[in-house]
Design an enzyme around this catalytic site. Structure first.
Site, mmCIF file in Angstrom:
data_model
loop_
_atom_site.group_PDB
_atom_site.id
_atom_site.type_symbol
_atom_site.label_atom_id
_atom_site.label_comp_id
_atom_site.label_asym_id
_atom_site.label_seq_id
_atom_site.Cartn_x
_atom_site.Cartn_y
_atom_site.Cartn_z
ATOM 1 N N PHE A 14 0.821 -1.213 0.000
ATOM 2 C CA PHE A 14 0.000 0.000 0.000
ATOM 3 C C PHE A 14 0.849 1.256 0.000
ATOM 4 O O PHE A 14 0.588 2.201 -0.738
ATOM 5 C CB PHE A 14 -0.921 0.026 1.220
ATOM 6 N N GLY A 15 1.907 1.271 0.845
ATOM 7 C CA GLY A 15 2.748 2.463 0.942
ATOM 8 C C GLY A 15 3.457 2.751 -0.366
ATOM 9 O O GLY A 15 3.361 3.855 -0.918
ATOM 10 N N VAL A 79 16.034 -5.802 -2.045
ATOM 11 C CA VAL A 79 16.896 -4.734 -1.544
ATOM 12 C C VAL A 79 17.578 -5.242 -0.284
ATOM 13 O O VAL A 79 16.916 -5.736 0.631
ATOM 14 C CB VAL A 79 16.078 -3.461 -1.243
ATOM 15 N N GLU A 170 -10.271 -12.727 12.721
ATOM 16 C CA GLU A 170 -10.786 -13.004 11.376
ATOM 17 C C GLU A 170 -10.485 -14.446 10.964
ATOM 18 O O GLU A 170 -11.338 -15.131 10.396
ATOM 19 C CB GLU A 170 -10.180 -12.008 10.376
ATOM 20 N N ASP A 307 3.964 0.204 7.298
ATOM 21 C CA ASP A 307 4.222 -0.613 8.489
ATOM 22 C C ASP A 307 5.663 -0.487 8.976
ATOM 23 O O ASP A 307 5.941 -0.670 10.163
ATOM 24 C CB ASP A 307 3.965 -2.093 8.163
ATOM 25 N N ALA A 322 -3.574 -0.308 6.684
ATOM 26 C CA ALA A 322 -3.485 0.200 5.318
ATOM 27 C C ALA A 322 -3.771 1.710 5.209
ATOM 28 O O ALA A 322 -3.049 2.413 4.502
ATOM 29 C CB ALA A 322 -4.410 -0.604 4.414
HETATM 30 C C1 LIG Z 1 -3.386 -10.895 7.722
HETATM 31 C C2 LIG Z 1 -3.430 -9.385 7.685
HETATM 32 C C3 LIG Z 1 -4.646 -8.723 7.751
HETATM 33 C C4 LIG Z 1 -4.702 -7.324 7.692
HETATM 34 N N1 LIG Z 1 -5.915 -6.713 7.735
HETATM 35 C C5 LIG Z 1 -5.980 -5.369 7.631
HETATM 36 C C6 LIG Z 1 -7.235 -4.703 7.603
HETATM 37 O O1 LIG Z 1 -8.293 -5.339 7.671
HETATM 38 N N2 LIG Z 1 -7.237 -3.341 7.488
HETATM 39 C C7 LIG Z 1 -6.076 -2.634 7.398
HETATM 40 O O2 LIG Z 1 -6.131 -1.406 7.270
HETATM 41 N N3 LIG Z 1 -4.883 -3.238 7.426
HETATM 42 C C8 LIG Z 1 -4.805 -4.577 7.543
HETATM 43 N N4 LIG Z 1 -3.583 -5.195 7.554
HETATM 44 C C9 LIG Z 1 -2.362 -4.374 7.543
HETATM 45 C C10 LIG Z 1 -2.047 -3.872 6.138
HETATM 46 O O3 LIG Z 1 -2.050 -4.937 5.227
HETATM 47 C C11 LIG Z 1 -0.692 -3.202 6.207
HETATM 48 O O4 LIG Z 1 -0.774 -2.109 7.091
HETATM 49 C C12 LIG Z 1 -0.243 -2.682 4.846
HETATM 50 O O5 LIG Z 1 -0.115 -3.737 3.936
HETATM 51 C C13 LIG Z 1 1.085 -1.941 4.991
HETATM 52 O O6 LIG Z 1 1.557 -1.527 3.734
HETATM 53 P P1 LIG Z 1 3.114 -1.375 3.483
HETATM 54 O O7 LIG Z 1 3.229 -0.811 2.110
HETATM 55 O O8 LIG Z 1 3.739 -0.675 4.608
HETATM 56 O O9 LIG Z 1 3.704 -2.848 3.518
HETATM 57 P P2 LIG Z 1 3.312 -4.144 2.703
HETATM 58 O O10 LIG Z 1 1.951 -4.059 2.138
HETATM 59 O O11 LIG Z 1 3.625 -5.286 3.603
HETATM 60 O O12 LIG Z 1 4.313 -4.142 1.463
HETATM 61 C C14 LIG Z 1 5.696 -4.320 1.616
HETATM 62 C C15 LIG Z 1 6.280 -4.699 0.261
HETATM 63 O O13 LIG Z 1 7.681 -4.623 0.342
HETATM 64 C C16 LIG Z 1 8.255 -5.717 -0.313
HETATM 65 N N5 LIG Z 1 9.567 -5.945 0.312
HETATM 66 C C17 LIG Z 1 9.829 -6.229 1.596
HETATM 67 N N6 LIG Z 1 11.142 -6.318 1.810
HETATM 68 C C18 LIG Z 1 11.740 -6.111 0.609
HETATM 69 C C19 LIG Z 1 13.081 -6.081 0.176
HETATM 70 N N7 LIG Z 1 14.088 -6.285 1.034
HETATM 71 N N8 LIG Z 1 13.338 -5.852 -1.128
HETATM 72 C C20 LIG Z 1 12.328 -5.637 -2.005
HETATM 73 N N9 LIG Z 1 11.034 -5.639 -1.640
HETATM 74 C C21 LIG Z 1 10.740 -5.868 -0.348
HETATM 75 C C22 LIG Z 1 7.277 -6.839 -0.073
HETATM 76 O O14 LIG Z 1 7.411 -7.848 -1.073
HETATM 77 C C23 LIG Z 1 5.952 -6.110 -0.160
HETATM 78 O O15 LIG Z 1 5.408 -6.098 -1.461
HETATM 79 C C24 LIG Z 1 -3.504 -6.591 7.595
HETATM 80 C C25 LIG Z 1 -2.273 -7.264 7.542
HETATM 81 C C26 LIG Z 1 -2.236 -8.644 7.581
HETATM 82 C C27 LIG Z 1 -0.907 -9.365 7.508
#
Ligand SMILES: Cc1cc2nc3c(=O)[nH]c(=O)nc-3n(C[C@H](O)[C@H](O)[C@H](O)COP(=O)(O)OP(=O)(O)OC[C@H]3O[C@@H](n4cnc5c(N)ncnc54)[C@H](O)[C@@H]3O)c2cc1C
Length: 425
Positions: A14-15, A79, A170, A307, A322
């Site tokens: 998402f970020g 990375v 859930e 996150d 998210a």
């Molecule tokens: C089971 C579950 C249920 C959830 N339910 C909800 C909900 O109902 N409502 C809600 O708001 N939030 C929910 N969340 C939380 C939400 O999914 C996260 O807050 C959100 O995905 C965070 O986005 P992000 O971009 O920070 O990280 P992420 O979505 O985790 O994306 C991180 C990305 O970085 C990539 N990455 C990681 N390390 C590396 C690296 N070293 N090199 C290259 N790429 C890398 C990964 O492949 C991934 O694509 C839930 C999470 C989980 C696990």
């Protein structure tokens, strides 16, 4: 001709994806790096884990999401670190120069220092985790069908979910539904209705981040799906045959062949590498503590969001959800555009708009809190449904999920109940 400003975004969650998309009209180049080629909608992972949706319903290629964006490209790479003074990102197979860096690599499952539990109780974070859980759960019902000894059969039909935050709730709700509504009638020797789904938590109530009356409502909805709730129960042991818990009354052994982990996450390993490179601080969860404009103190060209970031808001860190990642992404893209002379300069401090909290329980109940208003039951579930459909990235995914859910709702069916190859996990 001067080269365009290079923005490198790490992570297509998402970020990262929202950052890249929010920069679509800026005159700069965006490179999004992810080790996976897809954006994963984690809020619906539990549906894949319980056979309600297929992996393709909740994941879509990042390349496709950015197809129409001329200033963006996607690189598939892991990375491994950064060289902050040289403005270089280190990849598993090379390096990449940046002018501005946006880190959004999320969090990983955390076993509270008990790494031996990892293979015994899979967590739910990656797509593979969901498939592993699906395989274990479905295989347990199959083993129960073939088990002649009643006690051993009971252990196959006992599912323990550790951790009663939104993910655990859930998952337990969906397992309850699978066992008590979907599977009955499909087995001959084992009766899925005799399954036990036990939701354990060391705290005193489930969904501790919600107001207590909503925890109560959620308990009621879970009970209707046959889920047993055990609060005040700390897990002290997990092995292939069961789970040992410590309660006020002493230690107790729960024979169970399936244990699932929903009790904690921690910052991605990349956060540590960033700490080494920049000297930034990490919080107790291993997330990068950022300045009020989401940069790393002393490094105005490096942003950390989603996150992976510890963002202080009204005296407390924002939760890993998210909406926080999406709002941070939009803010960061405004800061970057403004620095390059485009758009209005945003406030020096990131402002969070609290959109409330939601957790769903089975296929027609949920609890929700929004600015002091509380909803539960069917009304909250409808809100949950609409929001989750809206936030799925691709229209195609929305359509697929809607079809599957209609089917699930009307017929209690879970069409993706496939036991797929074992990857050893
Ligand atoms: C089971 C579950 C249920 C959830 N339910 C909800 C909900 O109902 N409502 C809600 O708001 N939030 C929910 N969340 C939380 C939400 O999914 C996260 O807050 C959100 O995905 C965070 O986005 P992000 O971009 O920070 O990280 P992420 O979505 O985790 O994306 C991180 C990305 O970085 C990539 N990455 C990681 N390390 C590396 C690296 N070293 N090199 C290259 N790429 C890398 C990964 O492949 C991934 O694509 C839930 C999470 C989980 C696990």
């Amino acid at each position: 001709v001067t080269a365009a400003h290079q923005v490198v975004v790490v992570g297509g969650g998402f970020g990262g994806l929202y950052t890249a998309q929010s920069l679509r009209r800026a005159s700069l180049d965006v490179t999004l790096v992810d080790r996976r080629n897809f954006h994963l909608f984690q809020p619906l992972l539990y549906q894949v884990a319980t056979g309600g949706l297929s992996p393709g319903d909740i994941a879509s290629p990042v390349r496709h999401a950015l197809k129409g964006q001329r200033n963006a490209r996607v690189l598939l790479a892991e990375v491994t670190g950064i060289e902050a003074t040289r403005h270089r990102l280190l990849l598993n197979d090379g390096e990449l120069a940046y002018d501005t860096l946006v880190l959004a690599s999320g969090v990983v499952n955390h076993y509270l220092g008990r790494d031996a539990w990892r293979p015994l109780a899979p967590g739910l974070k990656e797509l593979e985790d969901a498939l592993r859980i699906r395989r274990r759960v479905l295989a347990a019902f199959e083993a129960a069908e073939r088990e002649a000894d009643p006690e051993r059969r009971e252990a196959w039909l006992t599912f323990v979910v550790v951790g009663a935050g939104p993910t655990g709730v859930e998952l337990a709700g969906a397992l309850g539904e699978l066992a008590h509504r979907t599977l009955p009638g499909e087995f001959r020797a084992a009766d899925p209705r005799r399954s036990r789904v036990i939701l354990l938590d060391a705290g005193e109530r489930i969904l501790p981040s919600f107001p207590p009356p909503l925890s109560e409502r959620a308990c009621g909805s879970l009970a209707r799906l046959g889920v047993e709730i055990r609060t005040g129960a700390s897990v002290v042991g997990i092995d292939a045959e069961g789970v040992t818990v410590e309660t006020a009354g002493g230690q107790e052994r729960i024979p169970a062949r399936t244990a699932l982990w929903a009790a904690g996450v921690q910052g991605a390993p990349l956060a540590r590498a960033v700490q080494e490179a920049t000297g930034c601080k990490l919080d107790a969860m291993g997330r990068v503590i950022v300045a009020e404009n989401l940069t790393i103190p002393g490094f105005p060209e490096i942003f950390v969001i989603g996150d992976m970031a510890h963002v202080e808001w009204r005296g407390r860190p924002l939760p890993c959800i998210a909406p926080a990642a999406i709002q941070e992404a939009r803010y960061v893209s405004r800061v970057i555009r403004a620095r390059l002379g485009g758009g209005v300069t945003p406030p020096a401090r990131f402002e969070y708009f609290d959109k409330g909290m939601l957790a769903t329980i089975g296929r027609s109940a949920a609890v929700a809190e929004f600015r002091g208003l509380r909803f539960w039951g069917f009304a909250a579930w409808l809100v949950w449904l609409v929001i989750h459909l809206l936030y799925l990235i691709e229209f195609e995914n929305r359509l697929l999920v809607l079809i599957q859910w209609s089917n699930q709702y009307l017929r209690s069916s879970r069409g993706s109940r496939l036991i797929t190859a074992d990857d050893g996990g």
